[in-house]
Motif scaffolding. Structure first.
Motif, PDB file in Angstrom:
ATOM      1  N   ARG A   1       0.833  -1.203   0.000  1.00  0.00           N
ATOM      2  CA  ARG A   1       0.000   0.000   0.000  1.00  0.00           C
ATOM      3  C   ARG A   1       0.867   1.251   0.000  1.00  0.00           C
ATOM      4  O   ARG A   1       1.734   1.396   0.823  1.00  0.00           O
ATOM      5  CB  ARG A   1      -0.908   0.032   1.245  1.00  0.00           C
ATOM      6  CG  ARG A   1      -1.886   1.218   1.207  1.00  0.00           C
ATOM      7  CD  ARG A   1      -2.106   1.825   2.569  1.00  0.00           C
ATOM      8  NE  ARG A   1      -0.870   2.249   3.182  1.00  0.00           N
ATOM      9  CZ  ARG A   1      -0.237   3.408   2.920  1.00  0.00           C
ATOM     10  NH1 ARG A   1      -0.726   4.270   2.069  1.00  0.00           N
ATOM     11  NH2 ARG A   1       0.919   3.712   3.514  1.00  0.00           N
TER      12      ARG A   1
ATOM     13  N   SER B   1       0.546   5.686  -1.154  1.00  0.00           N
ATOM     14  CA  SER B   1      -0.334   6.746  -1.651  1.00  0.00           C
ATOM     15  C   SER B   1      -0.052   6.932  -3.130  1.00  0.00           C
ATOM     16  O   SER B   1       1.022   7.413  -3.503  1.00  0.00           O
ATOM     17  CB  SER B   1      -0.076   8.036  -0.877  1.00  0.00           C
ATOM     18  OG  SER B   1      -0.512   7.872   0.445  1.00  0.00           O
TER      19      SER B   1
ATOM     20  N   ARG C   1      -0.847   8.602  -6.738  1.00  0.00           N
ATOM     21  CA  ARG C   1      -1.441   9.852  -7.243  1.00  0.00           C
ATOM     22  C   ARG C   1      -1.520   9.877  -8.775  1.00  0.00           C
ATOM     23  O   ARG C   1      -1.760  10.929  -9.362  1.00  0.00           O
ATOM     24  CB  ARG C   1      -0.659  11.050  -6.703  1.00  0.00           C
ATOM     25  CG  ARG C   1      -0.699  11.108  -5.166  1.00  0.00           C
ATOM     26  CD  ARG C   1      -0.013  12.320  -4.582  1.00  0.00           C
ATOM     27  NE  ARG C   1      -0.135  12.357  -3.136  1.00  0.00           N
ATOM     28  CZ  ARG C   1       0.696  11.765  -2.278  1.00  0.00           C
ATOM     29  NH1 ARG C   1       1.738  11.091  -2.733  1.00  0.00           N
ATOM     30  NH2 ARG C   1       0.493  11.844  -0.976  1.00  0.00           N
TER      31      ARG C   1
ATOM     32  N   ASN D   1      -2.724  20.744  -3.433  1.00  0.00           N
ATOM     33  CA  ASN D   1      -2.812  19.393  -2.883  1.00  0.00           C
ATOM     34  C   ASN D   1      -2.315  18.411  -3.948  1.00  0.00           C
ATOM     35  O   ASN D   1      -2.906  18.305  -5.018  1.00  0.00           O
ATOM     36  CB  ASN D   1      -4.271  19.073  -2.510  1.00  0.00           C
ATOM     37  CG  ASN D   1      -4.404  17.727  -1.829  1.00  0.00           C
ATOM     38  OD1 ASN D   1      -3.617  16.810  -2.057  1.00  0.00           O
ATOM     39  ND2 ASN D   1      -5.409  17.600  -0.985  1.00  0.00           N
TER      40      ASN D   1
ATOM     41  N   TRP E   1      -5.225   8.433   0.587  1.00  0.00           N
ATOM     42  CA  TRP E   1      -5.968   9.197   1.589  1.00  0.00           C
ATOM     43  C   TRP E   1      -5.918  10.689   1.235  1.00  0.00           C
ATOM     44  O   TRP E   1      -4.850  11.213   0.919  1.00  0.00           O
ATOM     45  CB  TRP E   1      -5.297   9.056   2.949  1.00  0.00           C
ATOM     46  CG  TRP E   1      -5.617   7.877   3.779  1.00  0.00           C
ATOM     47  CD1 TRP E   1      -5.080   6.632   3.671  1.00  0.00           C
ATOM     48  CD2 TRP E   1      -6.516   7.847   4.911  1.00  0.00           C
ATOM     49  NE1 TRP E   1      -5.596   5.837   4.663  1.00  0.00           N
ATOM     50  CE2 TRP E   1      -6.465   6.548   5.429  1.00  0.00           C
ATOM     51  CE3 TRP E   1      -7.342   8.798   5.522  1.00  0.00           C
ATOM     52  CZ2 TRP E   1      -7.222   6.163   6.546  1.00  0.00           C
ATOM     53  CZ3 TRP E   1      -8.081   8.412   6.620  1.00  0.00           C
ATOM     54  CH2 TRP E   1      -8.029   7.117   7.119  1.00  0.00           C
TER      55      TRP E   1
ATOM     56  N   GLY F   1      -7.102  14.382   2.943  1.00  0.00           N
ATOM     57  CA  GLY F   1      -7.693  15.047   4.093  1.00  0.00           C
ATOM     58  C   GLY F   1      -7.754  16.558   3.951  1.00  0.00           C
ATOM     59  O   GLY F   1      -8.398  17.237   4.750  1.00  0.00           O
TER      60      GLY F   1
ATOM     61  N   ARG G   1       7.926   5.434   1.403  1.00  0.00           N
ATOM     62  CA  ARG G   1       8.413   6.660   2.040  1.00  0.00           C
ATOM     63  C   ARG G   1       9.069   6.271   3.358  1.00  0.00           C
ATOM     64  O   ARG G   1       8.723   5.251   3.964  1.00  0.00           O
ATOM     65  CB  ARG G   1       7.237   7.604   2.294  1.00  0.00           C
ATOM     66  CG  ARG G   1       6.599   8.073   0.987  1.00  0.00           C
ATOM     67  CD  ARG G   1       5.990   9.436   1.124  1.00  0.00           C
ATOM     68  NE  ARG G   1       6.991  10.427   1.410  1.00  0.00           N
ATOM     69  CZ  ARG G   1       6.746  11.593   2.027  1.00  0.00           C
ATOM     70  NH1 ARG G   1       5.536  11.886   2.433  1.00  0.00           N
ATOM     71  NH2 ARG G   1       7.701  12.461   2.250  1.00  0.00           N
TER      72      ARG G   1
ATOM     73  N   ARG H   1      10.097   5.819   7.184  1.00  0.00           N
ATOM     74  CA  ARG H   1       9.375   5.732   8.442  1.00  0.00           C
ATOM     75  C   ARG H   1      10.351   5.938   9.594  1.00  0.00           C
ATOM     76  O   ARG H   1      11.554   5.690   9.443  1.00  0.00           O
ATOM     77  CB  ARG H   1       8.696   4.363   8.594  1.00  0.00           C
ATOM     78  CG  ARG H   1       7.566   4.105   7.589  1.00  0.00           C
ATOM     79  CD  ARG H   1       6.424   5.070   7.751  1.00  0.00           C
ATOM     80  NE  ARG H   1       5.231   4.654   7.026  1.00  0.00           N
ATOM     81  CZ  ARG H   1       4.779   5.182   5.894  1.00  0.00           C
ATOM     82  NH1 ARG H   1       5.455   6.171   5.315  1.00  0.00           N
ATOM     83  NH2 ARG H   1       3.661   4.751   5.354  1.00  0.00           N
TER      84      ARG H   1
HETATM   85  C1  FMN Z   1      -5.366  11.371   7.341  1.00  0.00           C
HETATM   86  C2  FMN Z   1      -4.535  11.498   6.090  1.00  0.00           C
HETATM   87  C3  FMN Z   1      -4.727  12.579   5.242  1.00  0.00           C
HETATM   88  C4  FMN Z   1      -3.979  12.703   4.057  1.00  0.00           C
HETATM   89  N1  FMN Z   1      -4.233  13.758   3.215  1.00  0.00           N
HETATM   90  C5  FMN Z   1      -3.579  13.824   2.032  1.00  0.00           C
HETATM   91  C6  FMN Z   1      -3.927  14.843   1.100  1.00  0.00           C
HETATM   92  O1  FMN Z   1      -4.806  15.679   1.327  1.00  0.00           O
HETATM   93  N2  FMN Z   1      -3.267  14.856  -0.086  1.00  0.00           N
HETATM   94  C7  FMN Z   1      -2.314  13.912  -0.409  1.00  0.00           C
HETATM   95  O2  FMN Z   1      -1.792  13.972  -1.519  1.00  0.00           O
HETATM   96  N3  FMN Z   1      -1.954  12.942   0.467  1.00  0.00           N
HETATM   97  C8  FMN Z   1      -2.573  12.863   1.671  1.00  0.00           C
HETATM   98  N4  FMN Z   1      -2.279  11.850   2.564  1.00  0.00           N
HETATM   99  C9  FMN Z   1      -1.252  10.841   2.204  1.00  0.00           C
HETATM  100  C10 FMN Z   1       0.046  10.991   3.035  1.00  0.00           C
HETATM  101  O3  FMN Z   1       0.765  12.096   2.561  1.00  0.00           O
HETATM  102  C11 FMN Z   1       0.842   9.676   2.929  1.00  0.00           C
HETATM  103  O4  FMN Z   1       0.113   8.637   3.531  1.00  0.00           O
HETATM  104  C12 FMN Z   1       2.224   9.763   3.586  1.00  0.00           C
HETATM  105  O5  FMN Z   1       3.037  10.698   2.935  1.00  0.00           O
HETATM  106  C13 FMN Z   1       2.942   8.411   3.576  1.00  0.00           C
HETATM  107  O6  FMN Z   1       3.078   7.928   2.259  1.00  0.00           O
HETATM  108  P1  FMN Z   1       2.477   6.511   1.847  1.00  0.00           P
HETATM  109  O7  FMN Z   1       0.982   6.564   2.074  1.00  0.00           O
HETATM  110  O8  FMN Z   1       2.798   6.334   0.389  1.00  0.00           O
HETATM  111  O9  FMN Z   1       3.113   5.457   2.704  1.00  0.00           O
HETATM  112  C14 FMN Z   1      -2.991  11.721   3.742  1.00  0.00           C
HETATM  113  C15 FMN Z   1      -2.820  10.622   4.610  1.00  0.00           C
HETATM  114  C16 FMN Z   1      -3.586  10.502   5.746  1.00  0.00           C
HETATM  115  C17 FMN Z   1      -3.411   9.270   6.625  1.00  0.00           C
END
Ligand code: FMN
Length: 179
Positions: free
Chosen positions: A10, A12, A14, A67, A122, A124, A159, A161
């Motif tokens: 998993r 994030s 884009r 964003n 995610w 937010g 990324r 940790r």
């Molecule tokens: C509660 C929450 C809100 C987030 N909001 C955004 C957001 O608005 N835009 C975005 O591009 N990523 C957002 N993220 C993604 C985080 O940036 C991302 O989970 C973090 O950098 C770690 O990267 P990974 O998910 O690839 O492990 C959010 C993550 C969480 C848990």
């Protein structure tokens, strides 16, 4: 997939392919969310599944172009919106459990999506009032988060940790846990 492999896969994501997501896969990931634990089993969450391009474009009007995830909301064929009713959960010693409950359900959903070969991210950071209007979410519900859902068009390295010693303590606060 082994559970730990799902967790590590998993990321994030884009960038998405336009390929549609099978309805059975959406059902499976919503079912995973439905099974999440919650404070007193109150299940304060609701999910919206948005598929039309028109609505996805309307959703992006609640996002700042800064964003990094905003673009993905139109690229991906589906957006899942997570809402929660604070009154359907509880506050205990100044802790609002609705956010935790909703977050757990969303993470179940996100991991189940990964297990199905799908990607999520995610989100937010948005104007909740604007999004409420676009989606017709009633006033008692908060819009907690949303995610694009679709097939990934990119691979991402993990990324960084924090080191285990920074986050896992033993019998005394600050004393590293010796696993
Ligand atoms: C509660 C929450 C809100 C987030 N909001 C955004 C957001 O608005 N835009 C975005 O591009 N990523 C957002 N993220 C993604 C985080 O940036 C991302 O989970 C973090 O950098 C770690 O990267 P990974 O998910 O690839 O492990 C959010 C993550 C969480 C848990």
């Amino acid at each position: 997939m082994e559970f730990i492999d799902v967790v590590k896969k998993r990321r994030s994501i884009r960038a998405y392919k336009p390929d549609p997501v099978e309805l059975e896969k959406i059902s499976a990931i919503l079912e995973a969310a439905r099974q999440a634990p919650s404070w007193k089993n109150l299940q304060c969450w609701r999910f919206m599944v948005i598929g039309s391009r028109e609505k996805r474009e309307a959703i992006t009007t609640a996002f700042s172009p800064q964003n990094p995830g905003a673009k993905a909301l139109v690229q991906a064929p589906v957006i899942i919106v997570l809402c929660a009713n604070p009154v359907e959960s509880e506050n205990w010693q100044n802790k609002d459990f609705y956010m935790l409950d909703a977050g757990l359900a969303m993470e179940h959903l996100v991991l189940a999506a990964t297990d199905q070969g799908l990607a999520t991210c995610w989100q937010g950071l948005y104007d909740e009032g604007k999004l409420r209007e676009v989606l017709g979410v009633p006033g008692e519900f908060r819009i907690v988060a949303l995610t694009p859902l679709g097939y990934p068009a990119q691979e991402r390295d993990p990324r960084p940790r924090k080191a285990m010693e920074q986050i896992a303590f033993g019998e005394q606060w600050g004393e590293p846990w010796k696993g």
